[in-house]
Design an enzyme around this catalytic site. Structure first.
Site, PDB file in Angstrom:
ATOM      1  CD  GLU A 437      -2.782  -0.899  -0.123  1.00 22.95           C
ATOM      2  OE1 GLU A 437      -2.870   0.161  -0.767  1.00 22.95           O
ATOM      3  OE2 GLU A 437      -3.219  -1.991  -0.528  1.00 22.95           O
TER       4      GLU A 437
HETATM    5  C1  LIG Z   1       2.854  -9.651   0.032  1.00 19.75           C
HETATM    6  C2  LIG Z   1       2.659  -8.502  -0.897  1.00 19.75           C
HETATM    7  C3  LIG Z   1       1.374  -8.134  -1.264  1.00 19.75           C
HETATM    8  C4  LIG Z   1       1.178  -7.094  -2.166  1.00 19.75           C
HETATM    9  N1  LIG Z   1      -0.089  -6.803  -2.606  1.00 19.75           N
HETATM   10  C5  LIG Z   1      -0.240  -5.948  -3.637  1.00 19.75           C
HETATM   11  C6  LIG Z   1      -1.517  -5.794  -4.280  1.00 19.75           C
HETATM   12  O1  LIG Z   1      -2.516  -6.392  -3.879  1.00 19.75           O
HETATM   13  N2  LIG Z   1      -1.598  -4.974  -5.353  1.00 19.75           N
HETATM   14  C7  LIG Z   1      -0.522  -4.297  -5.847  1.00 19.75           C
HETATM   15  O2  LIG Z   1      -0.673  -3.592  -6.822  1.00 19.75           O
HETATM   16  N3  LIG Z   1       0.694  -4.416  -5.255  1.00 19.75           N
HETATM   17  C8  LIG Z   1       0.850  -5.219  -4.179  1.00 19.75           C
HETATM   18  N4  LIG Z   1       2.076  -5.373  -3.598  1.00 19.75           N
HETATM   19  C9  LIG Z   1       3.195  -4.591  -4.093  1.00 19.75           C
HETATM   20  C10 LIG Z   1       3.610  -3.488  -3.122  1.00 19.75           C
HETATM   21  O3  LIG Z   1       2.639  -2.490  -3.070  1.00 19.75           O
HETATM   22  C11 LIG Z   1       4.992  -2.980  -3.574  1.00 19.75           C
HETATM   23  O4  LIG Z   1       5.923  -4.006  -3.265  1.00 19.75           O
HETATM   24  C12 LIG Z   1       5.366  -1.676  -2.924  1.00 19.75           C
HETATM   25  O5  LIG Z   1       4.554  -0.632  -3.390  1.00 19.75           O
HETATM   26  C13 LIG Z   1       6.826  -1.306  -3.161  1.00 19.75           C
HETATM   27  O6  LIG Z   1       7.188  -1.421  -4.495  1.00 19.75           O
HETATM   28  P1  LIG Z   1       8.492  -2.238  -4.885  1.00 19.75           P
HETATM   29  O7  LIG Z   1       8.395  -3.564  -4.231  1.00 19.75           O
HETATM   30  O8  LIG Z   1       8.667  -2.193  -6.336  1.00 19.75           O
HETATM   31  O9  LIG Z   1       9.667  -1.481  -4.172  1.00 19.75           O
HETATM   32  P2  LIG Z   1      10.454  -0.212  -4.766  1.00 19.75           P
HETATM   33  O10 LIG Z   1       9.498   0.780  -5.291  1.00 19.75           O
HETATM   34  O11 LIG Z   1      11.536  -0.694  -5.656  1.00 19.75           O
HETATM   35  O12 LIG Z   1      11.094   0.374  -3.438  1.00 19.75           O
HETATM   36  C14 LIG Z   1      12.289  -0.137  -2.833  1.00 19.75           C
HETATM   37  C15 LIG Z   1      12.707   0.823  -1.716  1.00 19.75           C
HETATM   38  O13 LIG Z   1      13.005   2.119  -2.285  1.00 19.75           O
HETATM   39  C16 LIG Z   1      12.200   3.118  -1.687  1.00 19.75           C
HETATM   40  N5  LIG Z   1      11.802   4.087  -2.717  1.00 19.75           N
HETATM   41  C17 LIG Z   1      11.333   3.836  -3.953  1.00 19.75           C
HETATM   42  N6  LIG Z   1      11.051   4.983  -4.582  1.00 19.75           N
HETATM   43  C18 LIG Z   1      11.326   5.984  -3.730  1.00 19.75           C
HETATM   44  C19 LIG Z   1      11.226   7.409  -3.795  1.00 19.75           C
HETATM   45  N7  LIG Z   1      10.747   8.038  -4.861  1.00 19.75           N
HETATM   46  N8  LIG Z   1      11.611   8.119  -2.713  1.00 19.75           N
HETATM   47  C20 LIG Z   1      12.069   7.492  -1.609  1.00 19.75           C
HETATM   48  N9  LIG Z   1      12.182   6.163  -1.498  1.00 19.75           N
HETATM   49  C21 LIG Z   1      11.807   5.416  -2.540  1.00 19.75           C
HETATM   50  C22 LIG Z   1      11.007   2.392  -1.091  1.00 19.75           C
HETATM   51  O14 LIG Z   1      10.436   3.087  -0.005  1.00 19.75           O
HETATM   52  C23 LIG Z   1      11.614   1.065  -0.689  1.00 19.75           C
HETATM   53  O15 LIG Z   1      12.171   1.158   0.592  1.00 19.75           O
HETATM   54  C24 LIG Z   1       2.296  -6.378  -2.659  1.00 19.75           C
HETATM   55  C25 LIG Z   1       3.589  -6.738  -2.269  1.00 19.75           C
HETATM   56  C26 LIG Z   1       3.770  -7.792  -1.419  1.00 19.75           C
HETATM   57  C27 LIG Z   1       5.185  -8.195  -1.075  1.00 19.75           C
END
Ligand SMILES: Cc1cc2nc3c(=O)[nH]c(=O)nc-3n(C[C@H](O)[C@H](O)[C@H](O)COP(=O)(O)OP(=O)(O)OC[C@H]3O[C@@H](n4cnc5c(N)ncnc54)[C@H](O)[C@@H]3O)c2cc1C
Length: 592
Positions: A437
């Site tokens: 989220e």
């Molecule tokens: C169990 C699980 C359930 C999920 N359920 C859903 C779902 O139902 N629907 C859905 O759409 N998604 C879902 N997700 C996805 C989840 O919302 C994303 O994993 C999350 O938004 C983070 O994206 P990412 O994993 O690509 O991490 P990234 O975006 O790559 O982030 C990696 C790190 O970098 C930081 N970061 C990235 N960009 C910035 C920025 N601009 N400024 C500062 N820091 C930054 C982040 O805070 C994080 O610490 C789920 C994930 C999991 C693991």
């Protein structure tokens, strides 16, 4: 393992004194929310949590889920539990009566969500997603979509999923590439989504996937995103689910916690395009999706309040039974709950959990007052308050829950680290909540960028004034809360100073707002928690004779403990905000 008991007295107290339920229930939209109805709903939701969801929590963790023949298989006990959930009418308690809902306030539903998450977070995620989707369809969908989807979703026959994430687009939704091509009255959707919670399962008759995608002529970036409803089964003329749509689960993730909640890779349009229906206007999808996401953000806060509560219960029960060591003035060996350090741990868990509960319930009550208030100015200010609190409810509560569930393991010693006590599962389950989220880092940036800087600090100032208004009451309440009054007042001064620092320093130092954002969010969460516990202490001190004196004593002790041992953290967060960005940005990437 200790069976879960909903803390109904604590929840009623929080609803009444810290979330102003009486005021909310008096709004004309909530005439169904009579005290008797609310009480019956809470009692029955607690029973459902205890008797149906809690007994299958460990089973879900051990059995997990899998994909077979293009379908997700979940533990059979979950399918049976969902059938009971649906038949009990639980999906519709806060639903719009026009479409068969019971029309109760979100504030009451919030307490139910807490209980179901305490009992079984993996299960509770499924109906919660449907609630968020319902809201998006109700607010932004066409009349035809509302007519087709709201009634079966409110009845719980159909569930929903939220499809945003793609491999290259996590926090950065602007990078989404899923395509939507117009085709008559609908669109054909093609693309792959990852990490989709409850993206497929056999528990409901249909699943409404809310999918962010872009049309071919859409502008680049987030302003080119549109939202579509893609049903798992296409609807027949009579509205019932018919043929399968071109969407399927490819695989499920193996993950740290919430094993019974399928986290799916979803393929849309492998055979030419999945039928999707536009929600809202083209290129305005993010606004519609935010309706669901904001709902879910508060939902995530409630999930972890639930799991933290369970960790508190298990840890206190263990500490009362486990005998180790002696204590001054006592003969023989004592239960570990006698040791001051174990008490410190248990009180930290309890105080943080109650602070987080009261923050979440209060946020829900702001949403109710914004959605159904009588006068426009009031509605606007409640909405601004809810907007301000939503990222805090999500991120502060999920940080707090990691601390609480980790301490829960510590209280159990080695027995906490092994699986059979169940507290390790609570720790594993909550870990995701600071990531999904929108990660907590992204929540903090939202708080500073959209909620503090954008309105020049108006919403934060209004919140600070509200919090300061308890000061004269604390002053009149005597010595017992004198320390609390002082700690809260210092912490509020810190909020004011840090807000000014962020509001004025950004031009000089463009990295300042984001470098300080997480500490600023933690500062606000810590202070709001202290304010709520102070209100709780005041309500307890003013309780009429005949009230449960022991229960009221707990509220006062929790508030005092919070003031002594947790509120001082506010000053440390403030110092970090004021330190600026120079050190944070000092190293080159290869120097890490
Ligand atoms: C169990 C699980 C359930 C999920 N359920 C859903 C779902 O139902 N629907 C859905 O759409 N998604 C879902 N997700 C996805 C989840 O919302 C994303 O994993 C999350 O938004 C983070 O994206 P990412 O994993 O690509 O991490 P990234 O975006 O790559 O982030 C990696 C790190 O970098 C930081 N970061 C990235 N960009 C910035 C920025 N601009 N400024 C500062 N820091 C930054 C982040 O805070 C994080 O610490 C789920 C994930 C999991 C693991």
């Amino acid at each position: 393992m200790v069976e879960y008991q909903a803390p109904l007295a604590q929840m009623r107290f929080t609803l009444e004194h810290l979330a102003d339920l009486r005021e909310v229930a008096a709004l004309p939209a909530f005439e169904a929310a009579t005290p008797d109805v609310v009480e019956a709903v809470l009692e029955e939701a607690a029973k459902f949590a205890r008797e149906v969801l809690s007994p299958i929590n460990t089973l879900g963790d051990r059995e997990g889920v899998r994909v077979e023949n293009d379908a997700v298989v979940v533990p059979e006990a979950f399918t049976r539990a969902y059938a009971q959930f649906q038949q009990g009418g639980w999906a519709g308690i806060a639903g719009n009566p026009e479409f068969g809902g019971q029309g109760l306030p979100k504030t009451v539903a919030a307490a139910c969500e807490e209980m179901w998450s305490s009992a079984n977070m993996a299960f509770a995620l499924c109906p919660e997603l449907s609630q968020g989707a319902l809201l998006a369809v109700e607010r932004h969908g066409s009349d035809a979509l509302r007519a087709a989807y709201l009634e079966p979703m409110i009845a719980g026959r159909w569930t929903a999923s939220m499809c945003l994430t793609e491999p290259q687009a996590g926090s950065e939704l602007a990078a989404l590439t899923t395509r939507a091509v117009p085709q008559g009255d609908h669109y054909l959707i093609t693309g792959r989504k990852i990490f989709i919670t409850w993206g497929d399962h056999p528990m409901a008759e249909n699943i409404a996937h809310l999918v962010l995608a872009r049309t071919s002529d859409a502008p680049a970036g987030s302003r080119g995103l549109s939202l579509f409803l893609v049903p798992k089964y296409r609807l027949r003329k009579d509205g019932s689910p018919g043929e399968g749509n071109d969407v399927r689960p490819v695989s499920v993730e193996h993950k740290l916690g919430i094993h019974a909640s399928p986290t799916c890779v979803m393929a849309f349009g492998d055979k030419g395009g999945a039928e999707g229906y536009l929600i809202g206007r083209e290129n305005d999808g993010l606004a519609a999706m935010f309706t669901m996401m904001n709902y879910m953000r508060l939902g995530v806060g409630l999930q972890v309040v639930g799991v933290s509560e369970r960790s508190c219960q298990q840890s206190a029960a263990y500490a009362r039974e486990r005998i180790q060591g002696g204590a001054p003035g006592q003969k023989g060996r004592v239960p570990i709950i006698r040791h001051p350090d174990v008490r410190r741990m248990l009180l930290t868990m309890r105080a943080l959990t109650q602070a987080a509960r009261s923050l979440c319930y209060y946020t829900a009550s702001c949403l109710d007052r914004a959605a159904h208030g009588a006068d426009a100015a009031g509605v606007e200010s409640w909405q601004a308050r809810a907007d301000l609190l939503t990222p805090i409810a999500k991120a502060w509560c999920t940080e707090m829950a990691q601390e609480v569930t980790s301490i829960g393991i510590q209280v159990h010693g080695g027995m906490g680290y092994v699986e059979e006590t169940g507290v390790a599962q609570l720790f594993r389950d909550t870990r995701i909540a600071s990531i999904y989220e929108g990660t907590n880092g992204i929540q903090a940036i939202d708080l500073v960028g959209r909620k503090l800087l954008r309105d020049g600090g108006a919403a934060v100032s209004a919140m600070v004034s509200e919090m300061r208004s308890v000061d004269p009451m604390l002053a009149n309440a005597g010595d017992e809360v004198a320390g609390l009054r002082q700690a809260l007042s210092r912490a509020l001064d810190e909020v004011v100073q840090c807000s000014t620092h962020l509001l004025t320093g950004g031009k000089r130092d463009p990295d300042l707002p984001n470098a300080g954002a997480m500490h600023y969010l933690m500062l606000l969460g810590t202070v709001i928690g202290g304010w709520q516990l102070a209100r709780g202490a005041l309500a307890a001190l003013a309780a009429p004779s005949g009230s449960d004196a022991g229960f009221m004593r707990v509220q006062i002790v929790l508030a005092r403990f919070y003031a002594e041992q947790i509120l001082p953290r506010a000053l440390a967060h403030g110092a970090a905000v004021r330190a600026g960005s120079a050190t944070v940005m000092a190293l080159a990437a290869e120097q890490f």
